[in-house]
Design an enzyme around this catalytic site. Structure first.
Site, PDB file in Angstrom:
ATOM      1  N   ASP A  38     148.628  74.041 -50.691  1.00 15.42           N
ATOM      2  CA  ASP A  38     147.209  73.879 -51.027  1.00 15.42           C
ATOM      3  C   ASP A  38     146.897  72.825 -52.123  1.00 15.42           C
ATOM      4  O   ASP A  38     146.140  72.174 -52.218  1.00 15.42           O
ATOM      5  CB  ASP A  38     147.011  75.292 -51.816  1.00 15.42           C
ATOM      6  CG  ASP A  38     146.670  76.343 -50.733  1.00 15.42           C
ATOM      7  OD1 ASP A  38     145.776  77.143 -50.869  1.00 15.42           O
ATOM      8  OD2 ASP A  38     147.440  76.562 -49.883  1.00 15.42           O
ATOM      9  N   ASP A  42     144.551  69.969 -51.413  1.00  8.52           N
ATOM     10  CA  ASP A  42     143.512  69.826 -52.677  1.00  8.52           C
ATOM     11  C   ASP A  42     143.275  68.307 -53.115  1.00  8.52           C
ATOM     12  O   ASP A  42     142.291  67.893 -53.183  1.00  8.52           O
ATOM     13  CB  ASP A  42     143.511  70.538 -53.916  1.00  8.52           C
ATOM     14  CG  ASP A  42     143.208  72.073 -53.804  1.00  8.52           C
ATOM     15  OD1 ASP A  42     142.536  72.439 -52.819  1.00  8.52           O
ATOM     16  OD2 ASP A  42     143.864  72.828 -54.628  1.00  8.52           O
ATOM     17  N   SER A  87     133.743  79.552 -53.097  1.00 10.62           N
ATOM     18  CA  SER A  87     134.829  79.180 -53.692  1.00 10.62           C
ATOM     19  C   SER A  87     134.752  78.594 -54.991  1.00 10.62           C
ATOM     20  O   SER A  87     133.426  78.591 -55.375  1.00 10.62           O
ATOM     21  CB  SER A  87     135.750  78.276 -52.700  1.00 10.62           C
ATOM     22  OG  SER A  87     135.541  77.064 -53.075  1.00 10.62           O
ATOM     23  N   GLU A 119     140.421  83.926 -66.945  1.00 12.34           N
ATOM     24  CA  GLU A 119     141.423  84.812 -66.349  1.00 12.34           C
ATOM     25  C   GLU A 119     142.435  83.915 -65.477  1.00 12.34           C
ATOM     26  O   GLU A 119     142.161  82.835 -65.221  1.00 12.34           O
ATOM     27  CB  GLU A 119     140.614  85.738 -65.198  1.00 12.34           C
ATOM     28  CG  GLU A 119     139.597  86.499 -65.659  1.00 12.34           C
ATOM     29  CD  GLU A 119     138.655  86.846 -64.306  1.00 12.34           C
ATOM     30  OE1 GLU A 119     138.876  86.763 -63.519  1.00 12.34           O
ATOM     31  OE2 GLU A 119     137.444  87.113 -64.765  1.00 12.34           O
ATOM     32  N   LYS A 121     144.321  82.404 -62.340  1.00 14.55           N
ATOM     33  CA  LYS A 121     143.882  82.249 -61.018  1.00 14.55           C
ATOM     34  C   LYS A 121     145.061  82.635 -60.368  1.00 14.55           C
ATOM     35  O   LYS A 121     146.001  81.944 -60.262  1.00 14.55           O
ATOM     36  CB  LYS A 121     143.566  80.607 -60.927  1.00 14.55           C
ATOM     37  CG  LYS A 121     143.074  80.381 -59.291  1.00 14.55           C
ATOM     38  CD  LYS A 121     142.473  79.043 -59.344  1.00 14.55           C
ATOM     39  CE  LYS A 121     142.308  78.474 -58.104  1.00 14.55           C
ATOM     40  NZ  LYS A 121     142.512  79.007 -56.830  1.00 14.55           N
ATOM     41  N   LYS A 298     135.025  81.812 -66.438  1.00 17.56           N
ATOM     42  CA  LYS A 298     133.653  82.239 -65.957  1.00 17.56           C
ATOM     43  C   LYS A 298     132.817  82.649 -67.122  1.00 17.56           C
ATOM     44  O   LYS A 298     133.306  82.980 -68.309  1.00 17.56           O
ATOM     45  CB  LYS A 298     133.850  83.590 -65.215  1.00 17.56           C
ATOM     46  CG  LYS A 298     134.666  83.557 -64.039  1.00 17.56           C
ATOM     47  CD  LYS A 298     135.022  84.835 -63.427  1.00 17.56           C
ATOM     48  CE  LYS A 298     136.273  84.671 -62.414  1.00 17.56           C
ATOM     49  NZ  LYS A 298     136.529  86.096 -61.782  1.00 17.56           N
ATOM     50  N   LYS A 322     142.720  73.919 -63.057  1.00 13.12           N
ATOM     51  CA  LYS A 322     144.160  74.054 -62.425  1.00 13.12           C
ATOM     52  C   LYS A 322     145.002  73.177 -63.215  1.00 13.12           C
ATOM     53  O   LYS A 322     144.855  72.437 -63.990  1.00 13.12           O
ATOM     54  CB  LYS A 322     144.109  73.076 -61.020  1.00 13.12           C
ATOM     55  CG  LYS A 322     143.154  73.995 -60.179  1.00 13.12           C
ATOM     56  CD  LYS A 322     143.999  74.324 -58.969  1.00 13.12           C
ATOM     57  CE  LYS A 322     143.088  74.484 -57.920  1.00 13.12           C
ATOM     58  NZ  LYS A 322     143.879  74.439 -56.521  1.00 13.12           N
ATOM     59  N   CYS A 434     177.528  46.037 -51.138  1.00 15.98           N
ATOM     60  CA  CYS A 434     177.924  44.674 -50.841  1.00 15.98           C
ATOM     61  C   CYS A 434     179.313  44.473 -51.598  1.00 15.98           C
ATOM     62  O   CYS A 434     179.002  45.012 -52.781  1.00 15.98           O
ATOM     63  CB  CYS A 434     176.674  43.841 -51.746  1.00 15.98           C
ATOM     64  SG  CYS A 434     177.255  42.149 -51.424  1.00 15.98           S
ATOM     65  N   CYS A 439     177.907  37.867 -55.099  1.00 17.05           N
ATOM     66  CA  CYS A 439     176.425  38.056 -54.806  1.00 17.05           C
ATOM     67  C   CYS A 439     175.501  38.210 -55.962  1.00 17.05           C
ATOM     68  O   CYS A 439     176.184  38.567 -57.156  1.00 17.05           O
ATOM     69  CB  CYS A 439     176.306  39.381 -54.344  1.00 17.05           C
ATOM     70  SG  CYS A 439     174.670  40.217 -54.009  1.00 17.05           S
TER      71      CYS A 439
END
Ligand code: IVH
Length: 681
Positions: A38, A42, A87, A119, A121, A298, A322, A434, A439
């Protein structure tokens, strides 16, 4: 505002995002076989949304952003929700939350005081429950928010959901919404059983819960022990309006009615309160027996909620705040090869830049070919990268369903990309190397290591300068440094006379560094600065060490067979013998000085004076505090996290991410035995 021109690249990305999201959404909603997490969905969704907002002419009616979800699969009967299941809009940090707050406050400018309910989630699956005269009559999935599937039989098996409301005089109609979820232990157990049965594993508890809810056989559902937290109460006839005028009261009432309501809720009067709650649960959630992916904030007042109402998709009175994703999807644009100082070829994924845990990530190490093969990472793949805190980003998996056509498995080059000489990969080792001592990549690495703090500690000789010296052909070996003159250095870009002289002096000063540092500076595999000290105490001249057999070297306390062989092998290489001769001729210390301890050092020996340690993993005999006490007694200091200031990492069993970081920073690692030896000396 001027119209922003749509580039081909933007069009293509929008197309691509829609394809990815459609695919993922179909797999999730219709097939019940998710292919994407999810958080990742998202992120992609948001990227598309942002692009469409920026270039409105690209919005098409079939874009996934134009619908709320997918049609339910046909097995269950479809039911229209009495009240749509909206949602939530997402905010990914407190600043975004503040913006959301600004927005709704503009709609009610007259409002001074307000209150939120915060609250957790819960990361599960939303369901709607209908009670008629107090009896559970229907349970439905969220579906597309307008219509869901009738899963009443399954819902009845969830013990956290009352079949009859605990009310004296129940209203005719009650709607309860909440989150069905699986506890972490149950989830683990289900996956274990599936593994034994050879069934495909659920990616996470959320998918397991969603899959379980849509099981056609409710007996299986009953065995799965789904759980439920209620979070919304709706009583259309409003008979009980007086008792449920706030979200807070609704939650209390739900609890009274017999529902499980999450106890970790809080009333918040300000942004600061919300922030505190958000921060508190960012760590607190790790100790919960179920998953949360954020908090939901809320507005407490239900009349205010009604006044603000809904947009097309979301309530204006609630937002999901989030937690930062530590994983993100991106695409592998290229796999490049880095050649390190030991000649190791490390494949690197060059990524489409992506924001992750606060930084932009464009590159991730792929470690070695075994790692690339085990994940089958290919150019063009969509991959999930992970980065927690300060840790180096890593590709954790590929989304094979999103792989473009015509890709091929990645192959390591057969020649070094820097010097073009053939590489070797011993069958029993993961690393491709190598082995060409001249080098340029190896040489650059060797020079940087030579000049580093714990080696010859040459001030001012940094990476850039060393690279320039090699690229210009001025320096072809560590020994060449000692032939440099201020005039020669002065011909380099941005190099004044003064600076050139300073560097020459610094190089000359390195000739006074002790034999142990010279040995460490040579960069022999497995010879870190502690091993170098141990070795030079027993082999006090370079000749002694160069003539020693592996068995002699191994005989030194604290030196294992691997180190012994590496040292022995190194001295067998003619080019290395020449290097030693040249260093000797230049006047470097290849013999231990007999130290005549001063009066004070005799009374207080502090072998670790000023050294900073970090401890990781479980040590064989010492407890962490004991190791810490020992280090401190010897004059050192112990800190909690690796940084450029760390001198040593004390490593035990099951060392974690600190070890990786230390390796990336080239910090010397010590075992308990090595520490004890230094301290006891
Ligand atoms: S309130 C009208 N509260 O998060 C708003 N939702 O991303 C209704 N969720 O679909 C949602 N915990 O499945 C609310 N305490 C909580 C929640 C919660 C989890 C889920 C819910 C929703 C999704 C939105």
């Amino acid at each position: 505002m001027d119209a922003v021109e749509v580039t081909q690249a933007v069009k293509q990305r929008v197309q691509e995002l829609r394809q990815l999201l459609d695919k993922a959404s179909y797999a999730y909603y219709v097939q019940d076989a998710p292919i994407m997490e999810d958080a990742i969905y998202d992120r992609l969704y948001r990227e598309l949304q942002d692009l469409e907002a920026q270039y409105p002419e690209l919005v098409t009616p079939d874009s996934i952003t134009q619908r709320v979800g997918e049609k339910p699969a046909t097995q269950f009967s479809s039911v229209r929700h009495n009240i749509p299941l909206y949602s939530l809009e997402n905010a990914f940090n407190i600043q975004e939350f503040a913006k959301w707050q600004e927005r709704w406050r503009r709609q009610v400018p007259e409002l001074n005081a307000f209150e939120y309910v915060a609250e957790l989630k819960i990361d599960g699956s939303a369901i709607a429950l209908t009670y008629e005269r107090g009896i559970l009559v229907r349970g439905t999935t969220r579906g597309d928010g307008i219509a869901g599937e009738d899963i009443t039989q399954n819902v009845r098996t969830i013990r956290a959901i009352p079949l009859r409301l605990n009310l004296e005089n129940p209203p005719t109609h009650v709607e309860v919404r909440g989150e069905a979820f699986l506890g972490l232990d149950v989830f683990k157990q289900i996956n274990q059983e599936r593994q034994q049965a050879g069934d495909q594993l659920f990616a996470n508890p959320r998918n397991a819960a969603a899959g379980t809810l849509r099981q056609l056989d409710s007996r299986i559902v009953a065995k799965r022990r789904l759980d439920f937290f209620a979070y919304t109460l709706q009583i259309p006839e409003k008979r009980d309006a007086e008792v449920a005028l706030t979200q807070w009261k609704s939650l209390e009432l739900l609890q009274k009615m017999g529902f499980k309501v999450n106890p970790n809720r809080k009333r918040c009067q300000s942004l600061e309160d919300v922030r505190d709650y958000y921060d508190e649960w960012n760590t607190g959630r790790l100790n919960l027996p179920y998953m949360t992916d954020g908090v939901v904030v809320k507005l407490n007042s239900i009349p205010l909620q009604e006044k603000l109402g809904f947009t097309q998709k979301f309530p204006r009175w609630a937002v999901a705040l989030k937690y930062a994703a530590e994983e993100a999807p991106t695409r592998v644009e290229k796999i490049s090869i880095n050649v390190g100082r030991t000649g190791a070829l490390t494949p690197l994924a060059e990524l489409q830049p992506v924001q992750l845990a606060g930084t932009t990530v464009q590159r991730a190490t792929l470690h070695n070919i075994d790692y690339v093969r085990s994940l089958d990472i290919r150019i063009g793949d969509t991959v999930i990268i992970h980065k927690a805190g300060e840790i180096i980003p890593e590709v954790v998996r590929v989304l094979p369903e999103l792989r473009p056509e015509g890709t091929q498995a990645f192959q390591m080059p057969t020649c070094c990309p820097v010097c073009n000489q053939p590489v070797v990969k011993p069958v029993d080792e993961a690393v491709t190397r190598c082995v060409n001592a001249s080098c340029p990549a190896i040489l650059k690495g060797a020079l940087v290591h030579w000049a580093s703090r714990n080696a010859l500690d040459i001030n001012g000789m940094g990476e850039k300068l060393m690279h320039q010296l090699v690229d210009k052909g001025v320096v072809n070996s560590v020994a060449d440094l000692y032939d440099l003159t201020a005039d020669r250095l002065g011909t380099l870009e941005r190099m004044g006379k003064k600076l050139a002289q300073k560097l020459v002096d610094a190089i000359a000063h390195s000739k006074t560094q002790p034999w142990s540092r010279v040995l460490y500076g040579l960069g022999i595999r497995h010879v870190g600065s502690v091993n170098a000290q141990t070795l030079t105490q027993k082999f006090t001249t370079v000749e002694q060490l160069a003539w020693a057999f592996p068995s002699d070297i191994k005989a030194v306390y604290g030196i294992g067979p691997e180190i012994a062989h590496a040292v022995y092998d190194w001295f067998q290489v003619p080019a290395n013998q020449t290097l030693i001769d040249r260093l000797k001729a230049a006047g470097l210390q290849l013999t231990a000085q007999v130290e005549t301890p001063s009066a004070e050092s005799r009374s207080v020996p502090s072998p670790l004076q000023g050294k900073t340690f970090v401890i990781t993993g479980t040590l064989p005999t010492l407890k962490r505090d004991e190791a810490k006490a020992l280090i401190e007694k010897a004059g050192g200091k112990v800190t909690g996290s690796i940084s450029a200031k760390t001198d040593y990492l004390l490593v035990g069993e099951d060392a974690g991410s600190k070890l990786e970081k230390a390796e990336a920073l080239g910090i010397t690692q010590l075992s308990e035995a090595e520490l004890l030896e230094i301290v006891e000396d």
